[in-house]
Design a protein around this motif. Sequence first.
Motif, PDB file in Angstrom:
ATOM      1  N   GLN A  16      64.829  62.891 120.143  1.00 40.82           N
ATOM      2  CA  GLN A  16      63.708  63.404 120.936  1.00 40.82           C
ATOM      3  C   GLN A  16      64.052  64.626 121.777  1.00 40.82           C
ATOM      4  N   SER A  17      65.210  64.633 122.409  1.00 39.90           N
ATOM      5  CA  SER A  17      65.504  65.736 123.332  1.00 39.90           C
ATOM      6  C   SER A  17      65.567  67.072 122.601  1.00 39.90           C
ATOM      7  N   ALA A  18      66.147  67.088 121.399  1.00 38.74           N
ATOM      8  CA  ALA A  18      66.201  68.339 120.640  1.00 38.74           C
ATOM      9  C   ALA A  18      64.809  68.768 120.206  1.00 38.74           C
ATOM     10  N   TRP A  19      63.977  67.808 119.806  1.00 38.07           N
ATOM     11  CA  TRP A  19      62.611  68.130 119.411  1.00 38.07           C
ATOM     12  C   TRP A  19      61.809  68.658 120.598  1.00 38.07           C
ATOM     13  N   ALA A  20      62.011  68.094 121.784  1.00 37.13           N
ATOM     14  CA  ALA A  20      61.297  68.553 122.974  1.00 37.13           C
ATOM     15  C   ALA A  20      61.679  69.981 123.336  1.00 37.13           C
ATOM     16  N   ARG A  21      62.906  70.393 123.002  1.00 36.27           N
ATOM     17  CA  ARG A  21      63.340  71.765 123.315  1.00 36.27           C
ATOM     18  C   ARG A  21      62.752  72.796 122.358  1.00 36.27           C
ATOM     19  N   VAL A  22      62.229  72.352 121.229  1.00 35.54           N
ATOM     20  CA  VAL A  22      61.522  73.274 120.340  1.00 35.54           C
ATOM     21  C   VAL A  22      60.242  73.722 121.052  1.00 35.54           C
ATOM     22  N   PRO A  23      59.971  75.008 121.171  1.00 36.95           N
ATOM     23  CA  PRO A  23      58.767  75.449 121.881  1.00 36.95           C
ATOM     24  C   PRO A  23      57.513  74.798 121.298  1.00 36.95           C
ATOM     25  N   ALA A  24      56.596  74.436 122.178  1.00 40.34           N
ATOM     26  CA  ALA A  24      55.390  73.727 121.746  1.00 40.34           C
ATOM     27  C   ALA A  24      54.608  74.482 120.673  1.00 40.34           C
ATOM     28  N   PRO A  25      54.449  75.815 120.758  1.00 41.20           N
ATOM     29  CA  PRO A  25      53.741  76.511 119.671  1.00 41.20           C
ATOM     30  C   PRO A  25      54.449  76.381 118.325  1.00 41.20           C
ATOM     31  N   VAL A  26      55.781  76.264 118.356  1.00 37.70           N
ATOM     32  CA  VAL A  26      56.517  76.080 117.103  1.00 37.70           C
ATOM     33  C   VAL A  26      56.328  74.657 116.587  1.00 37.70           C
ATOM     34  N   ARG A  27      56.358  73.674 117.502  1.00 38.87           N
ATOM     35  CA  ARG A  27      56.082  72.294 117.086  1.00 38.87           C
ATOM     36  C   ARG A  27      54.709  72.195 116.431  1.00 38.87           C
ATOM     37  N   SER A  28      53.745  72.914 116.994  1.00 43.02           N
ATOM     38  CA  SER A  28      52.390  72.827 116.440  1.00 43.02           C
ATOM     39  C   SER A  28      52.300  73.451 115.056  1.00 43.02           C
ATOM     40  N   GLN A  29      53.200  74.370 114.736  1.00 42.31           N
ATOM     41  CA  GLN A  29      53.213  74.941 113.389  1.00 42.31           C
ATOM     42  C   GLN A  29      53.683  73.918 112.358  1.00 42.31           C
ATOM     43  N   VAL A  30      54.566  73.019 112.776  1.00 36.39           N
ATOM     44  CA  VAL A  30      54.962  71.920 111.902  1.00 36.39           C
ATOM     45  C   VAL A  30      53.745  71.056 111.572  1.00 36.39           C
ATOM     46  N   ILE A  31      52.956  70.772 112.596  1.00 33.65           N
ATOM     47  CA  ILE A  31      51.738  69.980 112.384  1.00 33.65           C
ATOM     48  C   ILE A  31      50.742  70.751 111.520  1.00 33.65           C
ATOM     49  N   LYS A  32      50.668  72.060 111.696  1.00 34.69           N
ATOM     50  CA  LYS A  32      49.777  72.871 110.862  1.00 34.69           C
ATOM     51  C   LYS A  32      50.168  72.754 109.398  1.00 34.69           C
TER      52      LYS A  32
END
Length: 533
Positions: free
Chosen positions: A70-86
Amino acid sequence: MSLSETGNVSGRVQAKREISSTVAGRPTPGAPGGRKLSTNPADTRDVVAEVALGDVETFVSACRAAREAQSAWARVPAPVRSQVIKRAGRVVEANKEALARLLTREVGKPYAESLGEVQEIVDTCDFFTSEGRRLYGQTVPSEMPDKQLFTFRVPVGVAAIITAGNFPVAVPSWYLVPALVCGNAVVFKPADYAPALGDALASLLRAGGLPDGVLNVVHAGGEQTFSGLEAALEAGLVDKVGFTGSTAVGREIGALCGRHLQSPCLELGGKNPLVVTERARVDLAVEGALFSGFGTAGQRCTSLGTAIVHESVHDEFLEKLTCAVEVAPIGDPTEDVLYGPMLDRKFARSFEGFLEDLIEPHHSVSGSTATGRITPENPREGFVGEAERGLFYHPTIVSGLRQEDPLYSTETFGPLVGVMRYGSFDEAVDLANGHGYGLSAAIYTEDPAEAFRFRERVSAGMVSVNNSTSGAEAHLPFGGNARSGNGSRQSGVWVLDQFTRWQSVNWDYAGKLQKAQMDVSDLPADGDFRLRC
């Protein structure tokens, strides 16, 4: 990227395969919780998948893997995380028909409904793709000079998500997608009667580019799941619990979380009323009652429980609803039918018990159709398919309900609709609230004042005007109150409060210690104020 009929992302279609829990990106070995067959409820001879069940340790190890990732995933910027969901949304979209076919096969939902459910995942991914850029905090004015105050949304950490199988891919996406966009890692426990669908959904979301350990899947029985959750909470491995299911189990999960000072997201059952006023378009109300009462064989949390009909139109409504039910096509969910089978044998057994225990001598069962299971010995005219192969049940309308009847306040989770009459508007509101649930409610009326007054006084978390009790959109809050939930909401921006916590920051650049409430400058006396133009 394509999806096989049992849920794995691959280039080929398989008739059956073994499914196991997935922890840190790898299938777990063995079957410490035993094995279970997932069968097609429309044809119980058709085995969809064999499931290797996990146990308490499987659940705990999945939570531990989520904690580590989780901690590494949380450090990924939120706009980048949302691209994974896209990207995941596009993968789901590309596999829409295959996933819908699996939905129809594993839980018996009519194919048109299955397509709609898969579209809900796509819509949810599309909505939260943008929310990754809008996890806003605020800049707040300070009461002291040379000081700035800020608020930030931060991930809660590890979320354990346990869902039902009546919406086995859409409802989990309401939890999983926002939880992941917000920077959490997830342990997902699908319904034990929809394991292939849970496995398929997780595979499609991972295909968007989720790192190992950020989304883990545990297949386990109810007792093992609850004990595993309890152990994970004791070990400090879970920070948020999301649960969709029965009110009885929701109470147990709520109590467990309360002992650990956590507030779960609970979306529970309903006994959803549909009020038909004397100013209603009766034909439209009948259409809404037919869909919300009998769609998915009445196995939605938002299914119509009781139609509360004004005495002036009661007989007309009952007659027209009865006629609509008598001619509605029911049966094989791969065909164009109103509904297919019960989801699982356990729901079929429960529904049979409700039919036996809740229908009383003063009730009237409307229409020419029988009640109970549809069989060659207890047939339904016009049934689509071969009834003896599946868990098919007659639609049942029970009129003459009274407020003191157990049927009025019991969620039957099957194709059964109660009908009762009312005289005054106040009586209608009392009946719409008196069952103790508070999920969904509908009113049919052409009088705007009546609609607004109903909205003000009904206790439901979701209200429809001239529409059915069922139906949700990805950008509107979903959830209920009282026996229907603890007030938490899914979908839209409102679910962000479930998967983030507010953090406040005060930044003092005065170069000296300033103490809040103590070092605030005195205001000038009233007489010193002057208006200057």
